[in-house]
Design a protein around this motif. Structure first.
Motif, mmCIF file in Angstrom:
data_model
loop_
_atom_site.group_PDB
_atom_site.id
_atom_site.type_symbol
_atom_site.label_atom_id
_atom_site.label_comp_id
_atom_site.label_asym_id
_atom_site.label_seq_id
_atom_site.Cartn_x
_atom_site.Cartn_y
_atom_site.Cartn_z
ATOM 1 N N HIS A 13 -21.172 -16.323 -94.365
ATOM 2 C CA HIS A 13 -21.365 -16.914 -93.041
ATOM 3 C C HIS A 13 -21.808 -15.913 -91.975
ATOM 4 O O HIS A 13 -22.165 -16.309 -90.876
ATOM 5 N N GLY A 14 -21.741 -14.641 -92.285
ATOM 6 C CA GLY A 14 -22.140 -13.637 -91.310
ATOM 7 C C GLY A 14 -20.974 -13.136 -90.481
ATOM 8 O O GLY A 14 -19.842 -13.594 -90.601
ATOM 9 N N GLU A 15 -21.278 -12.168 -89.626
ATOM 10 C CA GLU A 15 -20.226 -11.501 -88.858
ATOM 11 C C GLU A 15 -19.872 -12.208 -87.550
ATOM 12 O O GLU A 15 -18.898 -11.866 -86.901
ATOM 13 N N ASP A 16 -20.642 -13.212 -87.167
ATOM 14 C CA ASP A 16 -20.366 -13.941 -85.929
ATOM 15 C C ASP A 16 -19.450 -15.119 -86.236
ATOM 16 O O ASP A 16 -19.898 -16.168 -86.703
ATOM 17 N N LEU A 17 -18.170 -14.941 -85.950
ATOM 18 C CA LEU A 17 -17.192 -15.975 -86.283
ATOM 19 C C LEU A 17 -17.465 -17.280 -85.550
ATOM 20 O O LEU A 17 -17.052 -18.351 -86.003
ATOM 21 N N ALA A 18 -18.150 -17.228 -84.440
ATOM 22 C CA ALA A 18 -18.465 -18.449 -83.696
ATOM 23 C C ALA A 18 -19.355 -19.382 -84.515
ATOM 24 O O ALA A 18 -19.385 -20.589 -84.261
ATOM 25 N N LEU A 19 -20.054 -18.847 -85.502
ATOM 26 C CA LEU A 19 -20.936 -19.656 -86.344
ATOM 27 C C LEU A 19 -20.247 -20.178 -87.601
ATOM 28 O O LEU A 19 -20.841 -20.927 -88.372
ATOM 29 N N TRP A 20 -19.009 -19.781 -87.804
ATOM 30 C CA TRP A 20 -18.249 -20.218 -88.972
ATOM 31 C C TRP A 20 -17.710 -21.631 -88.750
ATOM 32 O O TRP A 20 -17.495 -22.048 -87.612
ATOM 33 N N PRO A 21 -17.442 -22.350 -89.837
ATOM 34 C CA PRO A 21 -16.744 -23.634 -89.679
ATOM 35 C C PRO A 21 -15.380 -23.413 -89.009
ATOM 36 O O PRO A 21 -14.703 -22.410 -89.264
ATOM 37 N N ALA A 22 -15.014 -24.316 -88.135
ATOM 38 C CA ALA A 22 -13.793 -24.156 -87.334
ATOM 39 C C ALA A 22 -12.546 -23.921 -88.187
ATOM 40 O O ALA A 22 -11.701 -23.094 -87.837
ATOM 41 N N ALA A 38 -9.792 -6.028 -92.469
ATOM 42 C CA ALA A 38 -10.633 -7.157 -92.059
ATOM 43 C C ALA A 38 -11.515 -6.752 -90.874
ATOM 44 O O ALA A 38 -12.705 -7.085 -90.841
ATOM 45 N N ARG A 39 -10.955 -6.015 -89.935
ATOM 46 C CA ARG A 39 -11.757 -5.546 -88.800
ATOM 47 C C ARG A 39 -12.850 -4.601 -89.274
ATOM 48 O O ARG A 39 -13.977 -4.635 -88.778
ATOM 49 N N SER A 40 -12.552 -3.787 -90.264
ATOM 50 C CA SER A 40 -13.539 -2.875 -90.833
ATOM 51 C C SER A 40 -14.663 -3.646 -91.530
ATOM 52 O O SER A 40 -15.844 -3.289 -91.410
ATOM 53 N N ILE A 41 -14.318 -4.703 -92.243
ATOM 54 C CA ILE A 41 -15.305 -5.541 -92.914
ATOM 55 C C ILE A 41 -16.247 -6.161 -91.885
ATOM 56 O O ILE A 41 -17.469 -6.144 -92.035
ATOM 57 N N LEU A 42 -15.677 -6.686 -90.823
ATOM 58 C CA LEU A 42 -16.476 -7.331 -89.783
ATOM 59 C C LEU A 42 -17.370 -6.317 -89.078
ATOM 60 O O LEU A 42 -18.552 -6.579 -88.827
ATOM 61 N N ALA A 46 -21.513 -6.205 -88.957
ATOM 62 C CA ALA A 46 -22.239 -6.152 -87.683
ATOM 63 C C ALA A 46 -23.189 -4.964 -87.656
ATOM 64 O O ALA A 46 -24.336 -5.082 -87.199
ATOM 65 N N ARG A 47 -22.738 -3.811 -88.147
ATOM 66 C CA ARG A 47 -23.609 -2.630 -88.195
ATOM 67 C C ARG A 47 -24.796 -2.854 -89.132
ATOM 68 O O ARG A 47 -25.916 -2.445 -88.827
ATOM 69 N N LEU A 48 -24.541 -3.486 -90.253
ATOM 70 C CA LEU A 48 -25.607 -3.763 -91.201
ATOM 71 C C LEU A 48 -26.660 -4.680 -90.570
ATOM 72 O O LEU A 48 -27.856 -4.415 -90.657
ATOM 73 N N ARG A 49 -26.215 -5.751 -89.925
ATOM 74 C CA ARG A 49 -27.169 -6.658 -89.288
ATOM 75 C C ARG A 49 -27.970 -5.920 -88.224
ATOM 76 O O ARG A 49 -29.186 -6.079 -88.113
ATOM 77 N N GLN A 50 -27.301 -5.080 -87.429
ATOM 78 C CA GLN A 50 -27.983 -4.322 -86.391
ATOM 79 C C GLN A 50 -29.037 -3.399 -87.006
ATOM 80 O O GLN A 50 -30.163 -3.311 -86.518
ATOM 81 N N THR A 51 -28.683 -2.752 -88.078
ATOM 82 C CA THR A 51 -29.624 -1.855 -88.756
ATOM 83 C C THR A 51 -30.829 -2.618 -89.288
ATOM 84 O O THR A 51 -31.970 -2.189 -89.137
ATOM 85 N N LEU A 52 -30.573 -3.772 -89.894
ATOM 86 C CA LEU A 52 -31.661 -4.552 -90.485
ATOM 87 C C LEU A 52 -32.575 -5.179 -89.439
ATOM 88 O O LEU A 52 -33.759 -5.385 -89.687
ATOM 89 N N THR A 53 -32.033 -5.490 -88.276
ATOM 90 C CA THR A 53 -32.851 -6.160 -87.259
ATOM 91 C C THR A 53 -33.461 -5.209 -86.240
ATOM 92 O O THR A 53 -34.341 -5.613 -85.491
#
Length: 94
Positions: A13-22, A38-42, A46-53
């Motif tokens: 679902h990605g690192e943006d929890l707002a986009l996850w099912p409630a 869990a915070r480290s995973i998130l 986020a760092r990976l997405r930033q790097t890729l984009t």
């Protein structure tokens, strides 16, 4: 929810929890309150997405899709037809 389940959900679902099912979001937020892992995973997601984009956009060479489709078509024409799949003995005896 444990860290392994959380990792799987972040992967899906990605690192943006707002986009996850409630229903999943509430459990994830609860886990994040007390789990350093869990915070480290998130954070890693986020760092990976930033790097890729953030890098330069990479585009396929012009005509690549057409060349791939042409090769796939050529491969299909090289395959024996279903009538050609009979064993040589059966064809010879026919």
């Amino acid at each position: 929810m444990d860290e392994a389940q959380f990792q799987d959900l972040v992967d899906r679902h990605g690192e943006d929890l707002a986009l996850w099912p409630a229903a999943l979001r509430a459990d994830a937020e609860a886990l994040l309150e007390h789990s350093d892992r869990a915070r480290s995973i998130l954070d890693a997601a986020a760092r990976l997405r930033q790097t890729l984009t953030s890098g330069p956009k990479v585009r396929a060479p012009a005509g690549l899709a057409a060349r791939i489709a042409a090769l796939a078509d050529d491969d299909e024409t090289d395959k024996p037809k279903s009538s050609d799949k009979a064993s040589p003995r059966l064809r010879a005896g026919s």
